[in-house]
Design a protein around this motif. Structure first.
Motif, PDB file in Angstrom:
ATOM      1  N   PHE A   1      -3.181   3.939   0.320  1.00  0.00           N
ATOM      2  CA  PHE A   1      -3.040   4.514   1.252  1.00  0.00           C
ATOM      3  C   PHE A   1      -5.115   4.607   1.385  1.00  0.00           C
ATOM      4  CE2 PHE A   1      -4.415   9.353   2.164  1.00  0.00           C
ATOM      5  CZ  PHE A   1      -3.862   9.455   3.229  1.00  0.00           C
ATOM      6  N   GLN A   2      -5.270   5.681   0.663  1.00  0.00           N
ATOM      7  CA  GLN A   2      -7.397   5.136   0.245  1.00  0.00           C
ATOM      8  C   GLN A   2      -7.853   4.414   0.659  1.00  0.00           C
ATOM      9  OE1 GLN A   2      -7.171   5.762  -3.709  1.00  0.00           O
ATOM     10  NE2 GLN A   2      -7.345   8.069  -4.371  1.00  0.00           N
ATOM     11  N   THR A   3      -7.294   2.449   0.335  1.00  0.00           N
ATOM     12  CA  THR A   3      -8.021   1.416   0.897  1.00  0.00           C
ATOM     13  C   THR A   3      -7.724   1.152   2.985  1.00  0.00           C
ATOM     14  OG1 THR A   3      -7.242   0.774  -0.705  1.00  0.00           O
ATOM     15  CG2 THR A   3      -8.053  -0.465   0.749  1.00  0.00           C
ATOM     16  N   VAL A   4      -6.435   1.657   2.945  1.00  0.00           N
ATOM     17  CA  VAL A   4      -5.873   1.419   4.236  1.00  0.00           C
ATOM     18  C   VAL A   4      -5.600   2.193   5.066  1.00  0.00           C
ATOM     19  CG1 VAL A   4      -6.625  -1.248   3.589  1.00  0.00           C
ATOM     20  CG2 VAL A   4      -4.108  -0.204   4.117  1.00  0.00           C
ATOM     21  N   ARG A   5      -4.728   3.656   3.946  1.00  0.00           N
ATOM     22  CA  ARG A   5      -3.977   4.527   5.173  1.00  0.00           C
ATOM     23  C   ARG A   5      -3.256   4.515   5.412  1.00  0.00           C
ATOM     24  NH1 ARG A   5      -6.200   9.697   4.714  1.00  0.00           N
ATOM     25  NH2 ARG A   5      -8.338   9.027   4.055  1.00  0.00           N
ATOM     26  N   ASN A   6      -3.151   3.761   6.213  1.00  0.00           N
ATOM     27  CA  ASN A   6      -1.256   2.892   7.243  1.00  0.00           C
ATOM     28  C   ASN A   6      -1.055   1.424   7.040  1.00  0.00           C
ATOM     29  OD1 ASN A   6      -2.721   1.289   9.349  1.00  0.00           O
ATOM     30  ND2 ASN A   6      -3.172   4.056   9.244  1.00  0.00           N
TER      31      ASN A   6
ATOM     32  N   VAL B   1      -1.395  -3.389  -3.503  1.00  0.00           N
ATOM     33  CA  VAL B   1       0.320  -4.599  -2.777  1.00  0.00           C
ATOM     34  C   VAL B   1       0.818  -5.463  -3.309  1.00  0.00           C
ATOM     35  CG1 VAL B   1      -0.297  -3.723  -0.710  1.00  0.00           C
ATOM     36  CG2 VAL B   1      -1.073  -6.001  -1.151  1.00  0.00           C
ATOM     37  N   GLU B   2       2.187  -6.246  -3.424  1.00  0.00           N
ATOM     38  CA  GLU B   2       2.172  -7.476  -4.243  1.00  0.00           C
ATOM     39  C   GLU B   2       2.899  -8.028  -3.132  1.00  0.00           C
ATOM     40  OE1 GLU B   2       5.892  -9.147  -6.910  1.00  0.00           O
ATOM     41  OE2 GLU B   2       5.965  -6.670  -6.267  1.00  0.00           O
TER      42      GLU B   2
ATOM     43  N   ARG C   1      -5.700  -6.167   8.888  1.00  0.00           N
ATOM     44  CA  ARG C   1      -7.226  -6.324   7.828  1.00  0.00           C
ATOM     45  C   ARG C   1      -6.959  -7.673   6.986  1.00  0.00           C
ATOM     46  NH1 ARG C   1      -9.615  -1.811   3.931  1.00  0.00           N
ATOM     47  NH2 ARG C   1      -9.917  -1.038   6.394  1.00  0.00           N
ATOM     48  N   PHE C   2      -5.232  -7.333   6.648  1.00  0.00           N
ATOM     49  CA  PHE C   2      -5.461  -8.643   5.464  1.00  0.00           C
ATOM     50  C   PHE C   2      -4.734  -9.727   5.763  1.00  0.00           C
ATOM     51  CE2 PHE C   2      -3.298 -10.617   1.983  1.00  0.00           C
ATOM     52  CZ  PHE C   2      -3.950  -9.612   0.734  1.00  0.00           C
TER      53      PHE C   2
ATOM     54  N   TYR D   1       5.437  -9.108   1.832  1.00  0.00           N
ATOM     55  CA  TYR D   1       4.168  -7.962   0.463  1.00  0.00           C
ATOM     56  C   TYR D   1       5.390  -6.285   0.619  1.00  0.00           C
ATOM     57  CZ  TYR D   1       2.692  -4.491   3.992  1.00  0.00           C
ATOM     58  OH  TYR D   1       2.352  -4.380   4.956  1.00  0.00           O
ATOM     59  N   ARG D   2       5.010  -5.582  -0.357  1.00  0.00           N
ATOM     60  CA  ARG D   2       5.471  -4.719  -0.607  1.00  0.00           C
ATOM     61  C   ARG D   2       4.363  -3.752  -1.016  1.00  0.00           C
ATOM     62  NH1 ARG D   2       9.627  -6.716  -3.788  1.00  0.00           N
ATOM     63  NH2 ARG D   2      11.182  -6.360  -2.206  1.00  0.00           N
ATOM     64  N   ILE D   3       4.504  -1.898  -1.232  1.00  0.00           N
ATOM     65  CA  ILE D   3       3.328  -1.549  -1.665  1.00  0.00           C
ATOM     66  C   ILE D   3       4.207  -1.183  -2.797  1.00  0.00           C
ATOM     67  CG2 ILE D   3       2.379   0.498  -1.313  1.00  0.00           C
ATOM     68  CD1 ILE D   3       3.598   0.493   2.388  1.00  0.00           C
ATOM     69  N   VAL D   4       2.742  -1.626  -3.961  1.00  0.00           N
ATOM     70  CA  VAL D   4       3.946  -1.296  -5.095  1.00  0.00           C
ATOM     71  C   VAL D   4       2.895   0.319  -5.959  1.00  0.00           C
ATOM     72  CG1 VAL D   4       4.401  -3.383  -5.848  1.00  0.00           C
ATOM     73  CG2 VAL D   4       1.890  -3.372  -5.854  1.00  0.00           C
ATOM     74  N   ASN D   5       1.368   0.053  -4.810  1.00  0.00           N
ATOM     75  CA  ASN D   5       0.190   1.243  -6.267  1.00  0.00           C
ATOM     76  C   ASN D   5       0.280   1.943  -4.254  1.00  0.00           C
ATOM     77  OD1 ASN D   5      -1.332   3.342  -6.207  1.00  0.00           O
ATOM     78  ND2 ASN D   5      -2.288   1.521  -7.654  1.00  0.00           N
TER      79      ASN D   5
END
Length: 222
Positions: free
Chosen positions: A103-108, A161-162, A115-116, A94-98
């Protein structure tokens, strides 16, 4: 040499100035993206590399990876529709796109992977429970993977994420199922061997009988 009060004040001011200056700037490298926090609240998202500014002592910067990352959940034992148990080892990229939503959802990244990873295993378990081991090992495996991906991709927007790729890296039979399969294969091979042996004995008897008849005819004609 004795320091005067004035000299001490100057040194302290220079030291505070140095801390302020160094705390005001930070560098975002090419593999990172940053979020500027003010008392823990996001104030600015930075996705471009370079030298950046923040307010010293009030704001802080957290960094998130901008590269392609892996999720490798723990292998899990799952039950198929034919009640066979297999151990499934899946993974995703995956890649972090937002960055802000991430950060607001999982922090790191570590929290997200945990979780995923559970979401991946739950989706895999829910889909393959509808199929038999024979289907999973056949050409139908492609459509099964597409079904798993469709379920997992429905969760990517919630984390910012994507999901680039999802795969089942390995499927192993549990020890009990492996033993059962081995015993069944052994039994089938023994049946085949016994059948071939019986056919061979029957053919041998026919050959011997034919030879005896020919011998009798030859003796009679002589």
């Amino acid at each position: 040499m004795r320091f005067s009060v004035r000299n001490i004040v100057v040194v302290l001011l220079l030291f505070i100035g140095f801390l302020t200056f160094t705390g005001a700037f930070f560098i975002v490298n090419e593999t990172k993206q940053a979020i500027v926090l003010q008392f823990g609240d996001p104030r600015k998202v930075i996705t471009e590399p370079g030298l950046q500014f923040k307010i010293p002592f009030i704001q802080d910067a957290v960094f998130l990876d901008s590269r392609l990352l892996n999720i490798d959940p723990q292998p899990e034992e799952m039950i198929l529709s034919d009640q066979k148990r297999i151990i499934v080892d899946s993974f995703a990229r995956y890649r972090i796109v937002n960055p802000l939503k991430f950060f607001q959802t999982v922090r790191n990244e570590a929290t997200f992977s945990d979780r995923f990873g559970r979401i991946i295993n739950a989706s895999v378990r829910g889909v393959i429970a509808q199929y038999s081991l024979t289907a999973l090992l056949s050409e139908q495996r492609v459509s099964i993977m597409n079904e798993i991906q469709a379920q997992i991709l429905g969760n990517e927007d919630s984390y910012g994420v994507e999901i680039i790729d999802i795969r089942i890296g390995r499927t192993d039979l549990t020890e009990q199922v492996s033993n059962n399969v081995y015993q069944r294969m052994r039994s089938e091979r023994e049946k085949e061997a016994n059948l071939l042996r019986a056919e061979g004995e029957e053919l041998s008897k026919e050959i011997v009988a034919s030879a005896d008849r020919q011998q009798t005819v030859i003796v009679a004609e002589a």
